[in-house]
Design an enzyme around this catalytic site. Structure first.
Site, PDB file in Angstrom:
ATOM      1  CD  GLN A  61      12.058   5.840   1.478  1.00  0.00           C
ATOM      2  OE1 GLN A  61      12.912   5.325   1.004  1.00  0.00           O
ATOM      3  NE2 GLN A  61      12.287   7.145   1.632  1.00  0.00           N
ATOM      4  CG  PHE A  62       5.895   5.321   5.827  1.00  0.00           C
ATOM      5  CD1 PHE A  62       5.024   6.838   6.193  1.00  0.00           C
ATOM      6  CD2 PHE A  62       6.770   4.939   6.819  1.00  0.00           C
ATOM      7  CE1 PHE A  62       5.450   7.651   7.031  1.00  0.00           C
ATOM      8  CE2 PHE A  62       7.302   6.145   7.643  1.00  0.00           C
ATOM      9  CZ  PHE A  62       6.693   7.293   7.746  1.00  0.00           C
ATOM     10  CB  THR A  63       8.307   8.871   3.214  1.00  0.00           C
ATOM     11  OG1 THR A  63       9.479   8.200   2.717  1.00  0.00           O
ATOM     12  CG2 THR A  63       8.408   8.942   4.676  1.00  0.00           C
TER      13      THR A  63
END
Length: 150
Positions: free
Chosen positions: A78-80
């Protein structure tokens, strides 16, 4: 690296209508990777996840780790988790590692957690549009950042 651990009684990842990973009791782990992350960060975080004692013992105290309860892990990239939100209302993601850096570290995290846990780690699909469902137990949700080890 940043990880959000959610203690769950069940969690599932679906991509294009197909289940890619599913667990019962254990951790749903959302993993964010940045360019500055190293194998040292990965090793430290994997040990922290496996050793986190947030499952109830016979006295209803959070004293047990995953292995103590036969728990599993569903690991989702999850890059966010590295969203920059200081200016404006549209988050920026420049701190998040590009796939060339993130994919090998994500795959190594899968391997490391599998070895430490002694069983297969369930996953999503890196970069895919994933639908995650879970039943958070407690709720217990813990944020771990390898840049804040002290």
């Amino acid at each position: 690296m940043r990880a959000v651990l959610q203690r769950v009684t069940q969690a599932r990842c679906v991509v294009n209508g197909k289940i890619t990973g599913q667990i019962d009791t254990g951790f749903l782990v959302l993993l964010g990777i940045e360019d500055a992350d190293t194998n040292e960060d990965l090793d430290w975080l994997a040990q922290k996840i496996i050793g986190m004692r947030v499952f109830s013992d016979e006295n209803d105290l959070m004293n047990k780790a995953l292995a103590d309860v036969g728990g599993s892990i569903l690991l989702i990239s999850q890059f966010t988790l590295f969203a920059a939100t200081k200016k404006g209302n549209r988050p920026g993601f420049t701190r998040a590692a590009k796939p060339a850096v993130a994919i090998p570290l994500y795959e190594e995290m899968i391997n490391k957690l599998s070895v430490l846990l002694g069983k297969k780690v369930e996953t999503g699909i890196f970069g895919a549009d994933m639908k995650i469902s879970l039943l958070n137990d407690g709720p217990v949700t813990i944020l771990i950042d390898t840049k804040n080890k002290e």
